[in-house]
Design a protein around this motif. Sequence first.
Motif, PDB file in Angstrom:
ATOM      1  N   ARG A 117      41.479  35.284  31.927  1.00 20.08           N
ATOM      2  CA  ARG A 117      41.421  36.531  32.696  1.00 20.08           C
ATOM      3  C   ARG A 117      41.182  37.731  31.776  1.00 20.08           C
ATOM      4  NH1 ARG A 117      46.344  34.456  35.195  1.00 20.08           N
ATOM      5  NH2 ARG A 117      45.870  33.444  37.182  1.00 20.08           N
ATOM      6  N   ASP A 118      41.893  37.769  30.661  1.00 22.35           N
ATOM      7  CA  ASP A 118      41.729  38.897  29.745  1.00 22.35           C
ATOM      8  C   ASP A 118      40.311  38.964  29.180  1.00 22.35           C
ATOM      9  OD1 ASP A 118      44.259  39.957  30.012  1.00 22.35           O
ATOM     10  OD2 ASP A 118      45.103  38.773  28.394  1.00 22.35           O
ATOM     11  N   TRP A 163      38.038  40.339  31.979  1.00 18.39           N
ATOM     12  CA  TRP A 163      38.270  41.753  32.246  1.00 18.39           C
ATOM     13  C   TRP A 163      37.872  42.633  31.071  1.00 18.39           C
ATOM     14  CZ3 TRP A 163      38.794  44.733  36.254  1.00 18.39           C
ATOM     15  CH2 TRP A 163      39.091  44.148  37.476  1.00 18.39           C
ATOM     16  N   THR A 164      37.966  42.123  29.889  1.00 17.09           N
ATOM     17  CA  THR A 164      37.466  42.885  28.731  1.00 17.09           C
ATOM     18  C   THR A 164      35.976  43.117  28.868  1.00 17.09           C
ATOM     19  OG1 THR A 164      39.204  42.033  27.296  1.00 17.09           O
ATOM     20  CG2 THR A 164      37.212  42.864  26.229  1.00 17.09           C
ATOM     21  N   LEU A 213      44.112  43.638  33.271  1.00 18.16           N
ATOM     22  CA  LEU A 213      44.200  43.926  34.704  1.00 18.16           C
ATOM     23  C   LEU A 213      45.589  44.418  35.111  1.00 18.16           C
ATOM     24  CD1 LEU A 213      43.041  43.987  37.539  1.00 18.16           C
ATOM     25  CD2 LEU A 213      43.559  41.539  37.745  1.00 18.16           C
ATOM     26  N   LEU A 237      34.216  43.036  31.708  1.00 14.00           N
ATOM     27  CA  LEU A 237      33.951  43.898  32.863  1.00 14.00           C
ATOM     28  C   LEU A 237      34.151  45.374  32.507  1.00 14.00           C
ATOM     29  CD1 LEU A 237      35.701  41.860  35.720  1.00 14.00           C
ATOM     30  CD2 LEU A 237      33.236  42.236  35.452  1.00 14.00           C
ATOM     31  N   VAL A 238      35.215  45.677  31.787  1.00 14.13           N
ATOM     32  CA  VAL A 238      35.482  47.069  31.413  1.00 14.13           C
ATOM     33  C   VAL A 238      34.399  47.578  30.460  1.00 14.13           C
ATOM     34  CG1 VAL A 238      37.089  48.593  30.219  1.00 14.13           C
ATOM     35  CG2 VAL A 238      37.952  46.914  31.842  1.00 14.13           C
ATOM     36  N   CYS A 297      34.168  46.328  38.984  1.00 11.15           N
ATOM     37  CA  CYS A 297      35.571  46.221  38.558  1.00 11.15           C
ATOM     38  C   CYS A 297      36.515  46.458  39.733  1.00 11.15           C
ATOM     39  CB  CYS A 297      35.865  47.226  37.446  1.00 11.15           C
ATOM     40  SG  CYS A 297      35.121  46.824  35.848  1.00 11.15           S
ATOM     41  N   ALA A 346      39.186  43.762  41.387  1.00  8.06           N
ATOM     42  CA  ALA A 346      40.622  44.063  41.405  1.00  8.06           C
ATOM     43  C   ALA A 346      41.148  44.327  42.804  1.00  8.06           C
ATOM     44  CB  ALA A 346      40.896  45.283  40.522  1.00  8.06           C
ATOM     45  N   ARG A 376      35.761  36.003  40.849  1.00 11.91           N
ATOM     46  CA  ARG A 376      37.068  36.525  41.263  1.00 11.91           C
ATOM     47  C   ARG A 376      37.944  35.423  41.857  1.00 11.91           C
ATOM     48  NH1 ARG A 376      37.178  41.003  45.923  1.00 11.91           N
ATOM     49  NH2 ARG A 376      36.595  39.157  47.143  1.00 11.91           N
TER      50      ARG A 376
END
Length: 325
Positions: free
Chosen positions: A70-71, A74-75, A141, A77-78, A92, A96, A57
């Motif tokens: 970042r994308d 986060w992809t 995000l 993580l989701v 997540c 965030a 993070r």
Amino acid sequence: MRAIPSTDRAAAGARELPLDTARVCFGWLVTGPRPLALDVRAVRGLPNRVLPLDELRDRLMRRSCPKATRDAVWTELVKRARSEGATWTLACTGMALPALVSTARWLTSRYPGDPFDVQAEVLAGFIGAIATVDIDRPQVLPRLRWAAYRAGMAALFEALDAPTPVPPGFRSTPPAPPWGHPDLVLARAVREGVLTRTEADLIGSTRLEDVPVGRWAADHQVTVASAYKARQRAERHLTDYLRQPADPGDSTDPVADHVAAELSRPPAEQASQQVVNLRSRARTEQTKKVARAVSKKDSDSGLLQCGRSTPDRPETESSEVPRCA
């Protein structure tokens, strides 16, 4: 071994807000000899190793971190949250937290009720969006954050719609528009049916939050041209609403009575003119008194005949003026 910060330990013993609870739980996930981590060796721009989530993070929050990096994180993580459930959903949320805290702080400063409620709505909006956000598109995000913001804003609108309880014997009325923060103006426009919630969100996001219209249109699955037209139409309605004359004050309001009494007094210019008129009238009266004292018309007045008025001379009388004794 990473220790839980003292502020988190204090929060754990006191009344916790939802985001405080999320912070403490995320701290436990990344504490100990085997903290929750993510393999980022395939992600460009990050170290070629497994990174604990708190360190990950911190790296993602750096300005130098590319948006593509970042994308990608986060992809992943989701995907983990959707496939593995609670642990990665909490992960997540912890990842965030900086964005969620900023959003909740902004809403809480305008929320008239308990901060717990607005934080709960923000957190619920974020967690609900994890299951529905399109991870094939960029800005994962930011779109999750906007889902949390919209949920919190809905709670804010609902709280502003509710009547405010006051002690017996007290009453309050809002000031005449335009008044208040722009978001409160939008909330009032929604409450009075001038704007829809979507129109208020469009104006607030693209005008007050500097969200590009294209991003807003993509998040709401409309064309950019339609979003521009909708915003123009909504702003026209809002402008007409704000230009309407204010309603007259309540006659039972003591403040309104005081203002009305003040307004009924002559303006400063009129009061000044009245003073000038009074002074002019006084000078005129004084002049008349002096004139009456100098030019008397009774039998004892007159320059000729030593105090007597000048008699009419007969035609046969000599023109010589008699001398005064």
